[in-house]
Design an enzyme around this catalytic site. Structure first.
Site, PDB file in Angstrom:
ATOM      1  N   TYR A  42       0.854  -1.199   0.000  1.00  0.00           N
ATOM      2  CA  TYR A  42       0.000   0.000   0.000  1.00  0.00           C
ATOM      3  C   TYR A  42       0.886   1.243   0.000  1.00  0.00           C
ATOM      4  O   TYR A  42       1.768   1.363  -0.831  1.00  0.00           O
ATOM      5  CB  TYR A  42      -0.975  -0.060   1.183  1.00  0.00           C
ATOM      6  CG  TYR A  42      -2.175   0.854   1.006  1.00  0.00           C
ATOM      7  CD1 TYR A  42      -2.962   0.773  -0.132  1.00  0.00           C
ATOM      8  CD2 TYR A  42      -2.505   1.791   1.968  1.00  0.00           C
ATOM      9  CE1 TYR A  42      -4.049   1.612  -0.323  1.00  0.00           C
ATOM     10  CE2 TYR A  42      -3.596   2.636   1.797  1.00  0.00           C
ATOM     11  CZ  TYR A  42      -4.371   2.541   0.654  1.00  0.00           C
ATOM     12  OH  TYR A  42      -5.444   3.376   0.476  1.00  0.00           O
ATOM     13  N   LYS A  97     -20.653 -20.372  -9.126  1.00  0.00           N
ATOM     14  CA  LYS A  97     -19.963 -20.226 -10.411  1.00  0.00           C
ATOM     15  C   LYS A  97     -18.522 -19.766 -10.187  1.00  0.00           C
ATOM     16  O   LYS A  97     -17.593 -20.235 -10.856  1.00  0.00           O
ATOM     17  CB  LYS A  97     -20.727 -19.211 -11.274  1.00  0.00           C
ATOM     18  CG  LYS A  97     -20.351 -19.224 -12.755  1.00  0.00           C
ATOM     19  CD  LYS A  97     -20.844 -20.493 -13.415  1.00  0.00           C
ATOM     20  CE  LYS A  97     -20.544 -20.513 -14.899  1.00  0.00           C
ATOM     21  NZ  LYS A  97     -21.463 -19.709 -15.697  1.00  0.00           N
ATOM     22  N   GLU A 139     -24.679 -14.246 -16.588  1.00  0.00           N
ATOM     23  CA  GLU A 139     -25.294 -15.453 -16.056  1.00  0.00           C
ATOM     24  C   GLU A 139     -26.755 -15.209 -15.702  1.00  0.00           C
ATOM     25  O   GLU A 139     -27.107 -14.159 -15.138  1.00  0.00           O
ATOM     26  CB  GLU A 139     -24.533 -15.908 -14.804  1.00  0.00           C
ATOM     27  CG  GLU A 139     -24.855 -17.293 -14.339  1.00  0.00           C
ATOM     28  CD  GLU A 139     -24.148 -18.356 -15.158  1.00  0.00           C
ATOM     29  OE1 GLU A 139     -24.521 -19.536 -15.030  1.00  0.00           O
ATOM     30  OE2 GLU A 139     -23.230 -18.021 -15.930  1.00  0.00           O
ATOM     31  N   ASP A 140     -27.602 -16.177 -16.043  1.00  0.00           N
ATOM     32  CA  ASP A 140     -29.000 -16.217 -15.576  1.00  0.00           C
ATOM     33  C   ASP A 140     -29.758 -14.922 -15.845  1.00  0.00           C
ATOM     34  O   ASP A 140     -30.398 -14.347 -14.960  1.00  0.00           O
ATOM     35  CB  ASP A 140     -29.043 -16.555 -14.082  1.00  0.00           C
ATOM     36  CG  ASP A 140     -28.574 -17.979 -13.804  1.00  0.00           C
ATOM     37  OD1 ASP A 140     -28.466 -18.750 -14.766  1.00  0.00           O
ATOM     38  OD2 ASP A 140     -28.316 -18.306 -12.640  1.00  0.00           O
ATOM     39  N   ASP A 165     -25.165 -19.204 -20.115  1.00  0.00           N
ATOM     40  CA  ASP A 165     -26.401 -19.984 -20.275  1.00  0.00           C
ATOM     41  C   ASP A 165     -26.660 -20.298 -21.743  1.00  0.00           C
ATOM     42  O   ASP A 165     -27.197 -21.356 -22.078  1.00  0.00           O
ATOM     43  CB  ASP A 165     -27.597 -19.202 -19.707  1.00  0.00           C
ATOM     44  CG  ASP A 165     -27.402 -18.887 -18.239  1.00  0.00           C
ATOM     45  OD1 ASP A 165     -27.067 -19.797 -17.489  1.00  0.00           O
ATOM     46  OD2 ASP A 165     -27.559 -17.720 -17.860  1.00  0.00           O
ATOM     47  N   ALA A 198     -37.286 -22.514 -27.086  1.00  0.00           N
ATOM     48  CA  ALA A 198     -36.816 -21.455 -27.985  1.00  0.00           C
ATOM     49  C   ALA A 198     -36.299 -20.269 -27.196  1.00  0.00           C
ATOM     50  O   ALA A 198     -36.384 -19.125 -27.636  1.00  0.00           O
ATOM     51  CB  ALA A 198     -37.939 -21.027 -28.936  1.00  0.00           C
ATOM     52  N   ASN A 289     -33.872 -29.037 -16.435  1.00  0.00           N
ATOM     53  CA  ASN A 289     -33.467 -29.343 -15.060  1.00  0.00           C
ATOM     54  C   ASN A 289     -34.491 -28.809 -14.069  1.00  0.00           C
ATOM     55  O   ASN A 289     -35.023 -27.716 -14.272  1.00  0.00           O
ATOM     56  CB  ASN A 289     -32.105 -28.706 -14.753  1.00  0.00           C
ATOM     57  CG  ASN A 289     -30.973 -29.725 -14.766  1.00  0.00           C
ATOM     58  OD1 ASN A 289     -31.166 -30.860 -14.356  1.00  0.00           O
ATOM     59  ND2 ASN A 289     -29.808 -29.312 -15.232  1.00  0.00           N
TER      60      ASN A 289
END
Length: 754
Positions: A42, A97, A139-140, A165, A198, A289
């Site tokens: 630092y 993740k 993600e998601d 995804d 889709a 899932n």
């Protein structure tokens, strides 16, 4: 198959809540124990890299963690199996993740949950924080917003961005599709495919399949409202890409005579009747899932020729994104790619697909409780715990980035790069690779005494595949039993098989040698003795017909030791053998002796054990730092440990024996050693002890068992010290990894002796 966890809710909540809570934490990568360390980390030292980065932004990769840091970002609008649960509730998933990134590819992650549903605002937030990171894993995020968010961020940022995804599922299922088609000998350009779902994942999957050669005219895609028909007015831009003009209306009609069913929708939508109507050798990817479009067991009972993959870990052929994203980002980061493009995704697909056709490492068989996993209907994609993925997928992605012109830091030495990738994994594996590489330089012939055991035969296959032992390996035992085991498990070996009970002339020859070597043996007993597999194997090495004898799998240590001592014997200067165990820890190898042979060694025996052990340490290119262990730190000068240390210091002045007599805790703790300089008869080292010599066999054996019981540690041993020729006694019922490791080490021993 993975067993279902009882009381899953309780176990999962306890797993996440026990201290420290969550699944990830930040750990320092530099020293911080002194005032100087802090001044460098630092103020005032930190100003220097800041100024360098200000002069040239490229140097941020040199002075910070940016090049190995990925952001896992979501708004929680489409969490797998949970739906739109919001940013805060999605945090455990993002932490998960992050954990996968770290353990599989060594990439550090900050998980970032953004409480924003407006795509434009979400994009601006991500852009604002992007300078921190080397890459961004979206993600998601729900469709269709996910398409726009990824598209714009890829265009507006100069670091890799990927919505896993979409593309993760596409890449893994793409590899599985290529291998499934290869297995049933169907051409991707000719197959008829049904896609049920889709959303963003389904559309990305189908797009990548087209790039793999799938004819667009042979695709029928369904969403929750039915077939994507050109007459429909409710289709998004992405769905319009797959709209068709056909008289077919429903899934049951469309699926007749189709070759492939891709499910990214809801459980139970594919019926037994539909499956029966598909073509010969149908391929079904039921990836919903937690409940697939058709239950795995139902599918295989309905059609014996079906190849089925799911998103579940308790069935074969799991389409698991962890096979892709850690290594795709690894390759992209390592060449500082500006984008993850189609060329890089396709390279990942081909690398993953190719790996599944290779022989599977034994550690993968062990993890999944299988004997011999091989390419076929139940294995069309690699398993997540296959350590080879990082060295196959990451380099393929990196090379594709370079070839397509998006790499800013190209790799020059690919061999060195693969070594660096492996070094990011566990240190223990690095040691194993080191000794394997050395053994491969001059493979040897081993005679395995326990040839009627599957673990022995499987180990031979692995050792031969790695080029560590010669193909002329010898196994002892009943020829019919051995050959039956080889055929039953489809092992790719053809060893030389000796059965002493069937090889009368060989036994008679050895009997004459035995009687000459050992006058105490009665002639009438000699023939029976030489039919013993351990005696027979030891004699083969003694007579130069094999380089190494390996035994001990089926008998207690002491029973296997006697034949080796009777036939091969010890070196003249050693008089007695000793047992050394090598523990491969995260901090390097630790050598423990004697843990197997001499119950209560004398001073001179302790000296000999120490000297023999230091020679083995040098096999690992290490400097031995020896701790002579005892119950107390201060002992009388008449004590055997004191005498041993005193002798070693006088006879071998360059040998480092830490502080003379020392308890185990002090030997392992460098700080304790430095503070305790008042011990008489001591030496100081800059390193912690790596060799531990025990005062008796009980303390050595107990310590060894304590270490391996405390945590899972890879081992090599026991190594017999002081034997004239290479002879090794494995532990009873050793697993395949232990047999392979000990055999590998034995080859190095044989190399050095020769």
């Amino acid at each position: 198959m993975v067993k279902k966890i009882k009381n899953l809710k309780h176990e999962a909540l306890n797993y996440h809540s026990k201290f420290p809570t969550g699944k990830i934490q930040i750990s320092p990568t530099k020293d911080y124990s002194t005032q100087k360390d802090l001044s460098l980390a630092y103020s005032p030292g930190v100003a220097e890299p800041c100024k360098e980065i200000y002069r040239s932004y490229k140097t941020v990769y040199k002075y910070t963690s940016k090049g190995n840091l990925v952001a896992v970002i979501t708004n929680g609008s489409a969490v797998l199996g949970l739906g739109n649960i919001g940013a805060l509730a999605s945090k455990p998933v993002m932490e998960g993740k992050a954990l996968l990134f770290k353990i599989f590819s060594g990439i550090d992650v900050f998980d970032i949950e953004i409480n924003e549903s407006d795509p434009n605002k979400f994009i601006e937030i991500v852009k604002a924080i992007a300078p921190t990171f080397g890459g961004i894993n979206l993600e998601d995020i729900k469709s269709p917003e996910a398409f726009e968010i990824e598209k714009r961020l890829k265009f507006e940022l100069d670091i890799p961005v990927m919505h896993d995804d979409q593309h993760g599922t596409a890449i893994i299922s793409g590899a599985a599709l290529l291998n499934a088609l290869s297995y049933v000998k169907k051409n991707i350009q000719e197959i008829k495919m049904i896609v049920n779902g889709a959303g963003s994942a389904a559309i990305s999957c189908t797009r990548i399949y087209k790039k793999l050669g799938l004819n667009p005219n042979n695709i029928l895609m369904f969403d929750s409202k039915g077939l994507l028909h050109s007459s429909r007015k409710d289709l998004t831009t992405e769905k319009e890409e797959f709209a068709v003009n056909t008289k077919l209306q429903n899934l049951s009609e469309a699926i007749k005579d189709s070759d492939v069913f891709i499910g990214l929708s809801i459980g139970g939508v594919l019926t037994e009747k539909m499956l029966k109507s598909m073509s010969k050798n149908p391929i079904v990817f039921a990836m919903a899932n937690p409940d697939p479009e058709i239950d795995y067991n139902v599918a295989v009972q309905t059609r014996s020729d079906v190849i089925i993959a799911t998103g579940r870990s308790d069935y074969p052929n799991q389409v698991n994104n962890v096979l892709g994203f850690p290594y795709i980002f690894r390759g992209a980061l390592d060449v500082r790619a500006t984008i993850i493009n189609d060329e890089m995704k396709l390279a990942a697909i081909y690398a993953i697909a190719s790996l599944a056709k290779e022989s599977v490492p034994e550690q993968v068989n062990i993890v999944y409780n299988k004997k011999n996993i091989s390419f076929g209907k139940d294995y069309i994609i690699p398993k997540p715990f296959d350590n080879r993925l990082i060295t196959r997928v990451a380099p393929a992605v990196a090379k594709a980035a370079m070839d397509s012109g998006v790499a800013r830091s190209p790799i020059i030495n690919w061999t060195k790069y693969r070594e660096i990738l492996l070094d990011r994994m566990e240190y223990e594996n690095k040691i194993i690779r080191m000794i394997q590489k050395r053994a491969q330089s001059n493979p040897k012939k081993i005679v395995f005494c326990n040839g009627e055991e599957y673990n022995i035969l499987k180990s031979i296959q692995i050792l031969q595949e790695k080029g560590i032992i010669l193909n002329s390996t010898i196994v002892l035992g009943n020829k019919h039993k051995i050959q039956t085991l080889i055929n039953k498990h489809n092992l790719k070996i053809d060893p030389i098989i000796f059965d002493p009970k069937k090889n009368d002339q060989k036994v008679k020859d050895y009997v004459n040698i035995l009687l000459y070597k050992n006058k105490k043996i009665i002639k009438s007993n000699a023939y029976h003795i030489m039919q013993n597999l351990d005696y027979f194997g030891a004699m083969m090495v003694d007579q130069g017909e094999a380089d190494i004898v390996m035994t001990g799998y089926s008998n207690p240590f002491r029973y296997s030791l006697k034949p080796i001592l009777d036939i091969i014997g010890t070196n003249n200067l050693c008089q007695k053998t000793a047992g050394l165990m090598i523990l491969l820890t995260k901090h390097g190898p630790i050598f423990l002796a004697d843990i197997a042979v001499i119950k209560n060694p004398t001073t001179i025996e302790l000296v000999r054990i120490t000297i023999m052990t230091t020679k083995i340490v040098k096999y690992f290119d290490m400097v031995p730092c020896i701790a002579m262990l005892s119950f107390n730190n201060v002992l009388s000068k008449t004590n055997k440990i004191y005498k041993t240390v005193d002798f070693l210091h006088k006879k071998y002045p360059n040998l480092v024996v830490l502080h003379g007599e020392s308890q185990l805790n002090l030997s392992l703790n460098k700080l304790c050693l430095e503070k305790n300089l008042t011990y008489f008869n001591s030496k100081i080292s800059n390193n912690k002890a790596n060799v531990f010599i025990f005062p008796n066999i009980e303390s050595g054996n107990l310590t060894y068992k304590f270490f391996i019981g405390l945590e899972k540690i890879k081992t090599i041993g026991p190594v017999l010290l002081g034997i004239k020729k290479p002879a090794y006694i494995m532990q009873m019922k050793s697993n395949i990894e232990e047999i392979v490791n000990l055999s590998t080490f034995s080859v190095i021993d044989a190399q050095i002796r020769h």
